[in-house]
Write an enzyme that holds these catalytic residues in place. Structure first.
Site, short mmCIF file in Angstrom:
data_model
loop_
_atom_site.label_atom_id
_atom_site.label_comp_id
_atom_site.label_asym_id
_atom_site.label_seq_id
_atom_site.Cartn_x
_atom_site.Cartn_y
_atom_site.Cartn_z
N LYS A 61 0.86 -1.18 0.00
CA LYS A 61 0.00 0.00 0.00
C LYS A 61 0.89 1.22 0.00
O LYS A 61 1.86 1.27 0.76
CB LYS A 61 -0.90 -0.04 1.24
CG LYS A 61 -1.37 1.30 1.79
CD LYS A 61 -2.32 1.10 2.95
CE LYS A 61 -2.20 2.19 3.99
NZ LYS A 61 -3.04 1.93 5.17
N LYS A 109 1.08 5.53 0.14
CA LYS A 109 0.35 6.75 0.47
C LYS A 109 0.32 7.64 -0.76
O LYS A 109 1.31 7.73 -1.49
CB LYS A 109 1.08 7.48 1.61
CG LYS A 109 1.05 6.71 2.93
CD LYS A 109 -0.34 6.73 3.55
CE LYS A 109 -0.35 6.00 4.88
NZ LYS A 109 -1.68 6.02 5.51
N ASP A 142 -3.58 4.79 -0.20
CA ASP A 142 -4.27 5.41 0.95
C ASP A 142 -4.08 6.92 0.85
O ASP A 142 -2.95 7.41 0.87
CB ASP A 142 -3.66 4.88 2.25
CG ASP A 142 -4.39 5.37 3.50
OD1 ASP A 142 -5.33 6.19 3.37
OD2 ASP A 142 -4.03 4.93 4.61
N ASP A 172 -11.36 4.16 6.35
CA ASP A 172 -10.53 4.08 7.56
C ASP A 172 -11.06 5.16 8.51
O ASP A 172 -11.96 4.89 9.33
CB ASP A 172 -9.04 4.30 7.15
CG ASP A 172 -8.08 4.39 8.33
OD1 ASP A 172 -8.51 4.35 9.49
OD2 ASP A 172 -6.86 4.52 8.09
N GLY A 213 -2.86 -0.15 10.76
CA GLY A 213 -1.79 0.09 11.73
C GLY A 213 -1.65 1.57 12.03
O GLY A 213 -2.13 2.42 11.27
O1 OSB Z 1 -3.98 5.77 7.44
O2 OSB Z 1 -3.45 3.76 7.77
C1 OSB Z 1 -3.24 4.97 7.97
C2 OSB Z 1 -0.04 5.42 10.02
C3 OSB Z 1 -0.40 6.46 10.84
C4 OSB Z 1 -1.64 7.04 10.68
C5 OSB Z 1 -2.54 6.55 9.72
C6 OSB Z 1 -2.18 5.48 8.92
C7 OSB Z 1 -0.90 4.93 9.05
C8 OSB Z 1 -0.39 3.86 8.22
C9 OSB Z 1 0.76 3.05 8.78
O3 OSB Z 1 -0.76 3.65 7.08
C10 OSB Z 1 0.44 1.65 8.99
C11 OSB Z 1 1.51 0.99 9.81
O4 OSB Z 1 1.44 1.02 11.05
O5 OSB Z 1 2.43 0.43 9.20
MG MG Z 2 -5.48 4.67 6.35
#
Ligand code: OSB
Ligand code: MG
Length: 375
Positions: A161, A163, A188, A238, A290
């Site tokens: 995934k 960002k 994401d 989310d 996460g």
């Molecule tokens: O949107 O999933 C999210 C980390 C901090 C805040 C929001 C998100 C995330 C991640 C990291 O995508 C996921 C991870 O812990 O590896």
């Molecule tokens: Mg997310």
């Protein structure tokens, strides 16, 4: 099980590599750990609130003061037998779900230890291993991102995934897809787009993504339903889903085809289980998100991910992706097949390194019986 006292610890842990989303870059974590003391049994949990109120309106300072002033006093002195009895005791407090989750999950942790049962079984899990994916942040260059994707695929992770945000999206997905046409790929946006950008978002459809996570406003469900009608790619919510009612609303409206469950975002294991069940009844798969957790939060995510409808790889990856040294023993490791095998031992199957936590602690406070209880 009587809850005699609750101890809060703030620890500082630098990330091995910075993590950047559409709302900013994190280089080091301030982590709030909760320890509930129940007649000789200690339950641990992590509050996933961030250093700032950007992902959600909670952050470490609001969580600390809310736990200290209202949530811990609602639990201390109470006799309870199950983690799921916690939520009703804290329900007078509105919101503050990450703060509540930390307390509830610590009690589940204590319950599992006290009953000498694996936490995942207590939660109703069925899997003997869970599939793992990775979440890769925005990098300084696309080349750097491609290198990261290569490393994670070589490590065996089953889903990548990335960002995205305006200016770091179609160009990036294009480069990944042309190099790896077959991998399970998703993105994401952390709310970086607006409904007026639907035409732009429709360009994502050409990349055969597993999903696009949280494209629109963090508090919106309805306009995601409008957007979903215009996209072939499944939307995954989310931020927008705070509880089981939100999930039911989203499913009835057709706002998403996949759900990300974060136990902190929804207020604890009980609510996470309810969302899991609602999604399952709609035949909608869920996966475990996460929040850059330390081992303490990570092993709870592993336990939750054993429930049957966690059918897609989660953002549940190895300790070494985040930390030089993690605070659980053994550290969380992922097999070359991109899975985490589930342990059959009591509790989480991982030991909390209390000695190391002591060393990393920059602030601690214990709320015991006789503390000020707000009327
Ligand atoms: O949107 O999933 C999210 C980390 C901090 C805040 C929001 C998100 C995330 C991640 C990291 O995508 C996921 C991870 O812990 O590896
Ligand atoms: Mg997310």
């Amino acid at each position: 099980m009587k809850i005699e006292a609750i101890t809060l610890h703030e620890i500082r842990m630098p990330l091995v590599h910075f993590f950047e989303t559409s709302f900013g870059r994190t280089t080091s974590r301030r982590i709030l750990l909760v320890n509930v003391h129940c007649e000789g049994v200690n339950g641990w949990a992590e509050c996933v609130a961030s250093e700032n109120p950007y992902y959600s309106d909670e952050w470490i300072e609001s969580a600390w003061i809310t736990i200290r002033s209202f949530l811990a006093p609602a639990l201390v002195g109470k006799k309870i037998s199950q983690g799921r009895e916690c939520a009703p005791l804290m329900s007078q407090v509105r919101g503050h779900r990450m703060a509540k989750a930390a307390l509830e999950n610590a009690v589940w942790d204590a319950e599992a230890k006290q009953k000498q049962q694996p936490l995942w079984k207590l939660l109703g899990g069925t899997r003997s291993e869970i599939p793992c994916g990775v979440s890769i942040g925005i990098q300084d260059s696309v080349e750097q991102l491609l290198e990261k994707v290569e490393t994670e695929l070589a490590a065996g992770y089953q889903r990548i995934k990335v960002k995205v945000k305006p200016g770091w999206d179609v160009n990036v997905l294009e480069r990944i897809r042309s190099r790896w046409p077959e991998i399970l790929l998703s993105c994401d946006a952390n709310s970086a787009y607006r409904l007026e950008e639907t035409e732009h978002l429709r360009k994502f459809d050409q990349f055969n993504l597993l999903m696009i996570e949280q494209p629109l406003w963090s508090d919106d469900i309805y306009f995601h339903a409008r957007l979903q009608k215009q996209l072939r790619t499944k939307i995954c919510l989310d931020e927008s889903l705070r509880n089981a009612r939100d999930a039911a609303t989203a499913l009835e409206l057709g706002a998403c085809g996949i759900i990300n469950i974060k136990v902190g975002r929804v207020g604890g294991f009980s609510e996470a289980k309810s969302i899991h069940d609602i999604a399952q009844s709609h035949k909608i798969p869920v996966w475990c998100g996460g929040m850059l957790e330390s081992g303490v939060g990570r092993v709870h995510n592993i336990a939750l991910s054993t429930l049957e409808n966690f059918r897609l790889p989660g953002d549940v990856s190895a300790s070494r992706r985040y930390w030089k040294e993690d605070i659980v023993e053994p550290e969380v490791e992922v097999t070359p097949q991109g899975t985490i095998p589930i342990k059959d031992t009591a509790g989480t199957g991982y030991q909390v390194r209390e000695d190391l936590i002591e060393k990393l602690t920059v602030r601690t406070e214990t709320i015991g019986a006789g503390e000020v209880v707000h009327a």
